[in-house]
Design an enzyme around this catalytic site. Sequence first.
Site, PDB file in Angstrom:
ATOM      1  CB  SER A  96      13.946   1.490  17.319  1.00  0.00           C
ATOM      2  OG  SER A  96      12.818   0.731  17.541  1.00  0.00           O
ATOM      3  CD1 TRP A 167       1.790   7.855  18.583  1.00  0.00           C
ATOM      4  CD2 TRP A 167       3.147   7.379  20.505  1.00  0.00           C
ATOM      5  NE1 TRP A 167       1.210   7.922  19.517  1.00  0.00           N
ATOM      6  CE2 TRP A 167       2.090   7.570  20.841  1.00  0.00           C
ATOM      7  CE3 TRP A 167       4.228   7.250  20.941  1.00  0.00           C
ATOM      8  CZ2 TRP A 167       1.661   7.669  22.239  1.00  0.00           C
ATOM      9  CZ3 TRP A 167       4.310   7.343  22.632  1.00  0.00           C
ATOM     10  CH2 TRP A 167       2.846   7.298  22.963  1.00  0.00           C
ATOM     11  CG  LEU A 244       4.663   0.474   6.968  1.00  0.00           C
ATOM     12  CD1 LEU A 244       3.316   0.534   7.271  1.00  0.00           C
ATOM     13  CD2 LEU A 244       5.670   1.190   7.879  1.00  0.00           C
ATOM     14  CD  GLN A 284       8.275 -33.595  36.554  1.00  0.00           C
ATOM     15  OE1 GLN A 284       7.214 -33.255  36.460  1.00  0.00           O
ATOM     16  NE2 GLN A 284       8.876 -34.785  36.853  1.00  0.00           N
ATOM     17  CG  MET A 342      10.813 -18.626  34.715  1.00  0.00           C
ATOM     18  SD  MET A 342      11.440 -19.207  32.998  1.00  0.00           S
ATOM     19  CE  MET A 342      12.251 -20.662  33.249  1.00  0.00           C
ATOM     20  CD  GLU A 368       7.507  -0.908  10.704  1.00  0.00           C
ATOM     21  OE1 GLU A 368       6.703  -1.201   9.995  1.00  0.00           O
ATOM     22  OE2 GLU A 368       8.344   0.003  10.689  1.00  0.00           O
ATOM     23  CB  THR A 370      -1.430  -3.694  16.444  1.00  0.00           C
ATOM     24  OG1 THR A 370      -2.465  -4.207  15.675  1.00  0.00           O
ATOM     25  CG2 THR A 370      -1.381  -2.378  16.821  1.00  0.00           C
ATOM     26  CG  PHE A 388      -8.218  -3.740   7.488  1.00  0.00           C
ATOM     27  CD1 PHE A 388      -7.379  -3.927   8.457  1.00  0.00           C
ATOM     28  CD2 PHE A 388      -7.770  -4.545   6.140  1.00  0.00           C
ATOM     29  CE1 PHE A 388      -6.525  -4.360   8.450  1.00  0.00           C
ATOM     30  CE2 PHE A 388      -6.804  -5.120   6.601  1.00  0.00           C
ATOM     31  CZ  PHE A 388      -5.656  -5.182   7.557  1.00  0.00           C
TER      32      PHE A 388
HETATM   33  P1  TGC Z   1      -4.567  -1.855   1.434  1.00  0.00           P
HETATM   34  O1  TGC Z   1      -5.651  -1.404   0.290  1.00  0.00           O
HETATM   35  O2  TGC Z   1      -4.269  -2.856   2.044  1.00  0.00           O
HETATM   36  O3  TGC Z   1      -3.040  -1.272   0.467  1.00  0.00           O
HETATM   37  C1  TGC Z   1      -2.967   0.057  -0.182  1.00  0.00           C
HETATM   38  C2  TGC Z   1      -1.968  -0.421  -1.314  1.00  0.00           C
HETATM   39  O4  TGC Z   1      -0.711  -0.628  -0.537  1.00  0.00           O
HETATM   40  C3  TGC Z   1      -0.313  -2.166  -1.115  1.00  0.00           C
HETATM   41  N1  TGC Z   1       0.194  -2.870   0.051  1.00  0.00           N
HETATM   42  C4  TGC Z   1       1.424  -2.874   0.399  1.00  0.00           C
HETATM   43  N2  TGC Z   1       2.513  -2.751  -0.446  1.00  0.00           N
HETATM   44  C5  TGC Z   1       3.755  -3.136  -0.017  1.00  0.00           C
HETATM   45  N3  TGC Z   1       4.020  -3.727   1.129  1.00  0.00           N
HETATM   46  C6  TGC Z   1       2.846  -3.992   2.093  1.00  0.00           C
HETATM   47  N4  TGC Z   1       2.869  -4.434   3.415  1.00  0.00           N
HETATM   48  C7  TGC Z   1       1.558  -3.306   1.549  1.00  0.00           C
HETATM   49  N5  TGC Z   1       0.149  -3.464   2.141  1.00  0.00           N
HETATM   50  C8  TGC Z   1      -0.629  -3.033   1.421  1.00  0.00           C
HETATM   51  C9  TGC Z   1      -1.715  -2.570  -1.854  1.00  0.00           C
HETATM   52  O5  TGC Z   1      -1.374  -3.689  -2.587  1.00  0.00           O
HETATM   53  C10 TGC Z   1      -2.639  -1.474  -2.404  1.00  0.00           C
HETATM   54  O6  TGC Z   1      -1.764  -1.192  -3.514  1.00  0.00           O
HETATM   55  P2  TGC Z   1      -2.587  -0.531  -4.713  1.00  0.00           P
HETATM   56  O7  TGC Z   1      -1.477  -0.321  -5.830  1.00  0.00           O
HETATM   57  O8  TGC Z   1      -3.410  -1.684  -4.943  1.00  0.00           O
HETATM   58  O9  TGC Z   1      -3.112   0.758  -4.468  1.00  0.00           O
HETATM   59  O10 TGC Z   1      -4.623  -0.303   2.135  1.00  0.00           O
HETATM   60  P3  TGC Z   1      -5.451  -0.252   3.594  1.00  0.00           P
HETATM   61  O11 TGC Z   1      -5.939   1.198   3.869  1.00  0.00           O
HETATM   62  O12 TGC Z   1      -6.682  -1.514   3.518  1.00  0.00           O
HETATM   63  O13 TGC Z   1      -4.573  -0.939   4.470  1.00  0.00           O
HETATM   64  C11 TGC Z   1      -4.784  -1.642   5.776  1.00  0.00           C
HETATM   65  C12 TGC Z   1      -3.356  -1.959   6.496  1.00  0.00           C
HETATM   66  C13 TGC Z   1      -3.872  -2.264   7.720  1.00  0.00           C
HETATM   67  C14 TGC Z   1      -2.824  -3.312   5.645  1.00  0.00           C
HETATM   68  C15 TGC Z   1      -2.345  -0.970   6.309  1.00  0.00           C
HETATM   69  O14 TGC Z   1      -2.723   0.258   6.559  1.00  0.00           O
HETATM   70  C16 TGC Z   1      -1.496  -1.194   7.549  1.00  0.00           C
HETATM   71  O15 TGC Z   1      -0.526  -2.117   7.712  1.00  0.00           O
HETATM   72  N6  TGC Z   1      -1.782  -0.598   8.942  1.00  0.00           N
HETATM   73  C17 TGC Z   1      -0.720  -0.738   9.907  1.00  0.00           C
HETATM   74  C18 TGC Z   1       0.202   0.691   9.981  1.00  0.00           C
HETATM   75  C19 TGC Z   1       1.302   0.603  10.210  1.00  0.00           C
HETATM   76  O16 TGC Z   1       1.994  -0.350  10.473  1.00  0.00           O
HETATM   77  N7  TGC Z   1       2.209   1.670  10.549  1.00  0.00           N
HETATM   78  C20 TGC Z   1       3.637   1.754  10.966  1.00  0.00           C
HETATM   79  C21 TGC Z   1       3.975   3.241  10.961  1.00  0.00           C
HETATM   80  S1  TGC Z   1       5.680   3.231  10.857  1.00  0.00           S
HETATM   81  C22 TGC Z   1       6.471   2.610  12.292  1.00  0.00           C
HETATM   82  O17 TGC Z   1       5.552   2.065  13.265  1.00  0.00           O
HETATM   83  C23 TGC Z   1       7.773   2.586  12.477  1.00  0.00           C
HETATM   84  S2  TGC Z   1       8.285   1.960  13.929  1.00  0.00           S
HETATM   85  C24 TGC Z   1       9.960   1.769  13.661  1.00  0.00           C
HETATM   86  C25 TGC Z   1      11.049   1.368  14.447  1.00  0.00           C
HETATM   87  O18 TGC Z   1      11.232   2.221  15.475  1.00  0.00           O
HETATM   88  O19 TGC Z   1      11.580   0.035  14.456  1.00  0.00           O
HETATM   89  P1  FAD Z   2      -4.610   2.005  16.956  1.00  0.00           P
HETATM   90  O1  FAD Z   2      -4.511   2.116  15.638  1.00  0.00           O
HETATM   91  O2  FAD Z   2      -5.438   3.231  17.788  1.00  0.00           O
HETATM   92  O3  FAD Z   2      -4.895   0.805  17.667  1.00  0.00           O
HETATM   93  C1  FAD Z   2      -5.309   0.595  19.054  1.00  0.00           C
HETATM   94  C2  FAD Z   2      -5.809  -1.026  19.071  1.00  0.00           C
HETATM   95  O4  FAD Z   2      -7.023  -1.143  18.294  1.00  0.00           O
HETATM   96  C3  FAD Z   2      -4.859  -1.963  18.714  1.00  0.00           C
HETATM   97  O5  FAD Z   2      -4.911  -2.956  19.596  1.00  0.00           O
HETATM   98  C4  FAD Z   2      -5.236  -1.997  17.597  1.00  0.00           C
HETATM   99  O6  FAD Z   2      -4.776  -3.757  17.075  1.00  0.00           O
HETATM  100  C5  FAD Z   2      -6.574  -2.222  17.576  1.00  0.00           C
HETATM  101  N1  FAD Z   2      -7.120  -2.185  16.232  1.00  0.00           N
HETATM  102  C6  FAD Z   2      -7.256  -0.990  15.170  1.00  0.00           C
HETATM  103  N2  FAD Z   2      -7.791  -1.151  14.148  1.00  0.00           N
HETATM  104  C7  FAD Z   2      -8.535  -2.372  14.292  1.00  0.00           C
HETATM  105  C8  FAD Z   2      -9.404  -3.307  13.564  1.00  0.00           C
HETATM  106  N3  FAD Z   2      -9.727  -2.660  12.276  1.00  0.00           N
HETATM  107  N4  FAD Z   2     -10.007  -4.125  13.982  1.00  0.00           N
HETATM  108  C9  FAD Z   2      -9.727  -4.676  15.350  1.00  0.00           C
HETATM  109  N5  FAD Z   2      -8.762  -4.060  15.867  1.00  0.00           N
HETATM  110  C10 FAD Z   2      -8.214  -3.112  15.600  1.00  0.00           C
HETATM  111  N6  FAD Z   2       5.001   5.672  13.478  1.00  0.00           N
HETATM  112  C11 FAD Z   2       5.615   5.944  12.534  1.00  0.00           C
HETATM  113  O7  FAD Z   2       4.955   6.418  11.442  1.00  0.00           O
HETATM  114  N7  FAD Z   2       7.070   6.333  12.460  1.00  0.00           N
HETATM  115  C12 FAD Z   2       7.826   5.850  13.460  1.00  0.00           C
HETATM  116  O8  FAD Z   2       8.763   6.043  13.516  1.00  0.00           O
HETATM  117  C13 FAD Z   2       7.236   5.190  14.774  1.00  0.00           C
HETATM  118  N8  FAD Z   2       7.766   4.922  15.598  1.00  0.00           N
HETATM  119  C14 FAD Z   2       6.825   4.413  16.963  1.00  0.00           C
HETATM  120  C15 FAD Z   2       7.693   4.198  18.214  1.00  0.00           C
HETATM  121  C16 FAD Z   2       7.211   3.821  19.306  1.00  0.00           C
HETATM  122  C17 FAD Z   2       7.920   3.959  20.532  1.00  0.00           C
HETATM  123  C18 FAD Z   2       5.566   3.449  19.082  1.00  0.00           C
HETATM  124  C19 FAD Z   2       4.959   3.048  20.427  1.00  0.00           C
HETATM  125  C20 FAD Z   2       5.076   3.840  18.227  1.00  0.00           C
HETATM  126  C21 FAD Z   2       5.617   4.248  17.008  1.00  0.00           C
HETATM  127  N9  FAD Z   2       5.158   4.590  15.658  1.00  0.00           N
HETATM  128  C22 FAD Z   2       5.456   4.950  14.713  1.00  0.00           C
HETATM  129  C23 FAD Z   2       3.478   4.449  15.748  1.00  0.00           C
HETATM  130  C24 FAD Z   2       2.988   2.929  15.595  1.00  0.00           C
HETATM  131  O9  FAD Z   2       3.242   2.463  14.261  1.00  0.00           O
HETATM  132  C25 FAD Z   2       1.392   2.862  15.966  1.00  0.00           C
HETATM  133  O10 FAD Z   2       1.388   3.326  17.211  1.00  0.00           O
HETATM  134  C26 FAD Z   2       0.847   1.599  15.425  1.00  0.00           C
HETATM  135  O11 FAD Z   2       0.703   1.690  13.922  1.00  0.00           O
HETATM  136  C27 FAD Z   2      -0.592   1.628  16.181  1.00  0.00           C
HETATM  137  O12 FAD Z   2      -1.389   2.690  15.940  1.00  0.00           O
HETATM  138  P2  FAD Z   2      -2.063   3.505  17.038  1.00  0.00           P
HETATM  139  O13 FAD Z   2      -1.059   3.582  18.341  1.00  0.00           O
HETATM  140  O14 FAD Z   2      -2.708   4.616  16.820  1.00  0.00           O
HETATM  141  O15 FAD Z   2      -3.114   2.271  17.661  1.00  0.00           O
END
Ligand code: TGC
Ligand code: FAD
Length: 389
Positions: A96, A167, A244, A284, A342, A368, A370, A388
Amino acid sequence: MANVMKDLDFFDLDALLGPEEKMARDAVRSFVQREVMPDIERHFANETFALELVPRMAELGVFGANLHGYGCAGMNNIAYGLIMQELEAADSGLRSFASVQSALAMYAIYSSGSEEQKLRYLPEMAKGKLIGCFGLTEPDHGSDPGGMETRARKDGDGWVLNGTKRWITNGSLANLAVVWAKVEEGITGFIVEKGTPGFSTRDIHGKFSMRASITSELMFDDVRLDPRHHLPNARGLRAPLSCLTQARYGIAWGAIGAARSCYQCALDYTKSRKQFSRPLAGYQMVQRKLVDMLTEITKAQLICLRLGQLKDAGTMRPEQVSFAKRNNVNAALEIARMARDMLGANGIVNEYPVIRHMLNLETVNTYEGTFDVQTLILGRDITGESAFD
Ligand code: TGC
Ligand code: FAD
């Protein structure tokens, strides 16, 4: 100390790797075995990150390994993936740290920053002298980052930033935070340096997962930012989502490392532990579990190798990365849960790495995007219908 660094290569994928890829993998594997494993359980127990490892990781070229120029190692994407795999074989928190530094903070500057910003930050980040974090998630917006409430109001030629990110990996350790906020035109990104008035952090404690990684809240209270701190090419949600994609790519590889450690531990344990008349591995039902683990790990390796080829060819699609992240992390979590079972009672103690991996993987399955969010991304891709909202 368990040796969890052994190969698991049922289909001789090693034969498909080039010398640069093997060298990167082997160097990180031996670093992990010698310098990370002896202390990792202590860091997990104490909720601390092993900051002393940062200069060594920099020497190995880990930070921004697959970026070109600006002091980065310029490795190919398979070498980068193999590095992530070896780091996560030790602990998901270590991977991470490297993911956030490389694929999120450095990549955001690399892809959306000005030349001046790239020259100012990237070489120091590659050396591990500057640590970055990535603030997208908010207390009320995780899966739907587009709903973010953090705002940057235009003020003269600069901005005033207000909001909260939660987070955030490396939050309080970081010298700079890449922060995503809404401005009048839509979503954009800023670089907020530690010590900027109005910017503060608070660590999140009591985690049962990712304890060897620092997770924080970032607070912005009227933080004044000048144009040097705005990422000029970050326009719309596409900018953070493209970061992402880079990070999910590394996670898909990394999860294989955690799964491999759990498999290796379960194999060694069941071969030596006797119950009833023979070693557990002779029964087994135990063999079925080991074979299921081997099969899932091998499938995950094949997915990643092909994904890396597509990324190197410049044809990889974000949905393919979602496929790999969803499958590989879910498989790794199932393998960790199976291995925990196990080992019987020994599966719950820190003498073995299995429960630590199992708990960490709960986070990896959530962050990143779920498992279910990746499912919806793939569902939209194959049906053309967005589920969504
Ligand atoms: P949507 O309409 O899908 O997209 C908006 C615009 O973005 C483009 N796009 C992407 N481009 C590059 N890579 C991707 N993966 C892309 N996904 C979408 C898309 O083409 C569009 O472009 P444009 O030019 O047409 O505007 O937007 P939406 O609001 O419907 O998005 C929904 C969704 C679910 C796909 C998105 O919001 C999402 O992926 N949600 C999950 C959030 C998430 O992953 N958060 C992570 C936070 S960082 C983190 O967790 C770090 S942990 C790190 C660690 O410790 O290792
Ligand atoms: P929510 O979005 O509230 O989701 C809760 C539940 O609802 C999940 O099961 C999800 O799958 C479900 N759900 C949500 N929407 C839908 C839908 N439309 N339909 C059906 N089910 C749905 N973020 C950063 O920006 N930077 C970081 O560096 C980072 N590091 C992290 C480190 C740790 C240890 C953790 C735990 C999280 C970190 N995150 C970071 C945040 C992480 O990306 C979010 O926790 C993750 O994207 C999910 O968001 P949430 O926790 O708000 O859950």
